[in-house]
Write a protein that holds these residues in place. Structure first.
Motif, mmCIF file in Angstrom:
data_model
loop_
_atom_site.group_PDB
_atom_site.id
_atom_site.type_symbol
_atom_site.label_atom_id
_atom_site.label_comp_id
_atom_site.label_asym_id
_atom_site.label_seq_id
_atom_site.Cartn_x
_atom_site.Cartn_y
_atom_site.Cartn_z
ATOM 1 N N GLN A 200 28.303 0.426 -59.575
ATOM 2 C CA GLN A 200 28.494 0.971 -58.242
ATOM 3 C C GLN A 200 27.163 1.096 -57.499
ATOM 4 O O GLN A 200 27.058 0.751 -56.315
ATOM 5 N N LEU A 204 26.009 -0.824 -54.055
ATOM 6 C CA LEU A 204 25.477 -0.151 -52.862
ATOM 7 C C LEU A 204 24.127 -0.734 -52.471
ATOM 8 O O LEU A 204 23.827 -0.887 -51.276
ATOM 9 N N GLU A 224 25.888 6.555 -44.745
ATOM 10 C CA GLU A 224 27.108 6.481 -45.550
ATOM 11 C C GLU A 224 26.816 5.938 -46.946
ATOM 12 O O GLU A 224 27.348 6.436 -47.949
ATOM 13 N N GLU A 228 27.187 7.929 -50.767
ATOM 14 C CA GLU A 228 27.828 7.370 -51.962
ATOM 15 C C GLU A 228 26.841 7.255 -53.113
ATOM 16 O O GLU A 228 27.192 7.506 -54.283
ATOM 17 N N ARG A 229 25.589 6.871 -52.800
ATOM 18 C CA ARG A 229 24.586 6.744 -53.848
ATOM 19 C C ARG A 229 24.269 8.100 -54.466
ATOM 20 O O ARG A 229 24.104 8.218 -55.696
ATOM 21 N N GLN A 231 26.294 10.678 -54.681
ATOM 22 C CA GLN A 231 27.428 11.049 -55.536
ATOM 23 C C GLN A 231 27.360 10.326 -56.879
ATOM 24 O O GLN A 231 27.612 10.925 -57.928
#
Length: 563
Positions: A200, A204, A224, A228-229, A231
């Protein structure tokens, strides 16, 4: 009525007997070869007895030896004397035994040749054990203490079994099972959960790089991605904390063991794969042990430079490559054969093309490997990277050897076989069948699709069978276009896009070459060479059996059209 020798020979009967004898001899040789491979390969998994003896060594001193007798051979006594080995015999030939002493971390090697006549007081104590370790190979010796941290929880006395030793052994097995469960959980976290997070994070990174190359890296889009990174990083840190606790639990237990020379060694239980006492096992336990070892060989990953553990990644890679190769070569070969037989003008150019196809079948396989490396990997793969994976550059995605290019290379290698077999099948279909279909109002395409191809399908499957038989055993081209000694992950996993055709993979044929000729421990690897060779033959036979079953089904299905 008696028949003279001249009449009998002129009848052709001698040639029948000669051919039958040749077939019988060939069959006996094949079965004999498979038998030797099976005995030497499958016998490796049987729990061999562990011997303890006093040995008069080259220095004339007695030393204690522990190990598995592997083989015995006769050698000229003069040769040993010339090598400086003192002998206490006047025999012209001396028997010597190859002993697997293990304990590589103590003695520097796993095997040792000993003079059989110099072995004294040979015995097989029931407390002698074999430890299969993740590193340094097997350990042969006697257990002495089991520690939880610094606290002794079990002890062993003497060299033979007694009630206390049996209770301590059962406790040791329980602690090893606990350690294996923790190890399995660690592997699951590292390979699956952390692997998914790493995939993941890499996705990203590539997404951010792609936005930058396209000039669309707006603050909102980057924010954004950063969310995500973050998390993913928090989830990664939680897993790392969990791994730290698991490693602390795994390192809790230690087994104190004693080697043949009396030296004691502390071995952490998380380094032990299996502990067993072959001298104390009855037949049922040995059969159960044999089954577990055989299952490990088929389902586990290799370890110790491929000389221990299993070969599941090689089995998976071989089967997947053959399936992909079949998906590529079958339609291409059938379309080429149909065009040459049904549509192409039968002239000089078509005859030259057929000669070229037949000659391609005799090209050495390594030439196809060089072509695959140059065209598929560097040219085609490099172009794909420039068009679709610019964000990953300069690290190649498809511009490096992998499963896709290996399958395409072998598809190209086996393409002439499929073309020739399919064309032979098309040529055997009577012209009256085609004319009858056309007379009933069918078009040429409908005749081809509904009549001709179904009748030729058994011949197509024959070509596929021959292609599978050749491709599954090829090694030379695969060394250039995708096969590696050890692939840490399978080309199929739970991470998008789930099937990773760009990944390198393991192959049974290359595994045999690597273990047999590139292994640092040849004697330890030799049984696995036989076992893997037998498995490769079985895999090819199963693939061929599946193809033959399909061919026979098609032959029965369309038999009525041949009448």
């Amino acid at each position: 009525m008696r028949i003279s020798w001249k009449q009998w020979s002129q009848s052709g009967a001698p040639w029948v007997w000669i051919n039958a004898g040749a077939v019988a001899i060939s069959l006996i040789m094949v079965l004999g070869l498979l038998g030797v491979i099976a005995v030497r390969g499958l016998g490796h998994f049987w729990p061999a007895a562990v011997m303890q003896a006093d040995y008069l060594n080259e220095a004339g001193q007695l030393e204690s030896l522990i190990g598995e007798p592997v083989s015995t051979e006769l050698v000229p006594a003069a040769r040993l004397r010339d090598a400086g080995v003192p002998l206490n015999t006047d025999k012209s030939e001396v028997s010597r035994t190859l002993l697997k002493t293990g304990n590589r971390d103590l003695f520097g090697g796993d095997f040792r040749w000993v003079i059989s006549d110099h072995l004294q007081q040979v015995r097989y104590p029931s407390l002698l054990m074999t430890l299969e370790r993740r590193e340094w190979g097997n350990f042969y010796g006697v257990p002495r203490q089991l520690l939880e941290g610094d606290k002794p929880v079990a002890s062993f006395t003497g060299t033979d079994s007694n009630p206390q030793n049996e209770q301590s052994w059962q406790l040791l097995q329980q602690h090893i099972e606990r350690s294996l469960a923790i190890h399995h959980e660690i592997v699951q976290i590292e390979k699956v959960e952390i692997g998914a997070i790493n995939a993941q994070i890499e996705r990203l990174r590539l997404q951010q790089r792609s936005l930058q190359l396209q000039g669309e890296a707006s603050p909102a889009a980057l924010a954004e991605i950063d969310v995500e990174r973050d998390q993913a990083q928090r989830a990664y840190q939680q897993l790392q904390d969990k791994l730290t606790r698991l490693y602390q639990q795994a390192n809790r237990d230690t087994l104190v063991v004693e080697a043949a020379n009396g030296k004691q060694l502390n071995i952490a239980l998380d380094k032990i794969v299996r502990a067993y006492r072959p001298n104390a096992m009855h037949l049922g336990q040995k059969i159960s042990f044999y089954a577990s070892k055989l299952w490990e060989f088929l389902s586990a990953e290799p370890r110790e430079a491929n000389t221990e553990g299993g070969i599941y990644p090689a089995i998976f890679g071989t089967v997947m490559m053959v399936i992909l190769m079949t998906l590529f070569v079958t339609p291409c070969g059938v379309i080429a054969a149909v065009y040459m037989r049904e549509y192409a003008r039968q002239g000089l150019l078509t005859r030259i093309l057929r000669i070229a196809v037949n000659n391609l079948a005799g090209v050495p396989s390594i030439v196809y490997g060089v072509f695959g490396l140059g065209f598929f990997v560097y040219f085609l793969g490099g172009s794909i990277d420039q068009l679709f994976f610019r964000a990953a550059l300069p690290s190649p995605t498809f511009g490096t050897p992998g499963l896709l290019w290996a399958s395409l290379t072998l598809a190209l290698l086996t393409l002439p076989v499929v073309i020739v077999a399919t064309e032979e099948g098309l040529s055997r279909i009577p012209r009256s069948v085609r004319e009858g279909s056309l007379a009933l109002g069918a078009t040429k395409w409908e005749t081809l699709w509904r009549v001709v191809l179904p009748m030729a399908s058994p011949a197509m499957m024959t070509g596929v069978i021959l292609a599978v038989a050749r491709a599954a055993g090829e090694v030379a081209p695969l060394m250039l276009v995708g096969v590696v000694k050890l692939a840490p992950s399978l080309p199929v996993d739970g991470n998008f896009p789930y099937v990773h055709l760009d990944q390198k993979f393991m192959h049974l044929g290359f595994h045999i070459y690597d273990v047999g000729f590139q292994s640092p421990n040849v004697e330890a690897a030799r049984p696995l060479v036989y076992a893997t060779a037998l498995l490769l033959v079985i895999v090819i036979a199963l693939l061929n059996f599946a193809a033959v079953s399909i061919r026979n089904h098609l032959r029965e299905k369309y038999r009525a059209l041949e009448i």
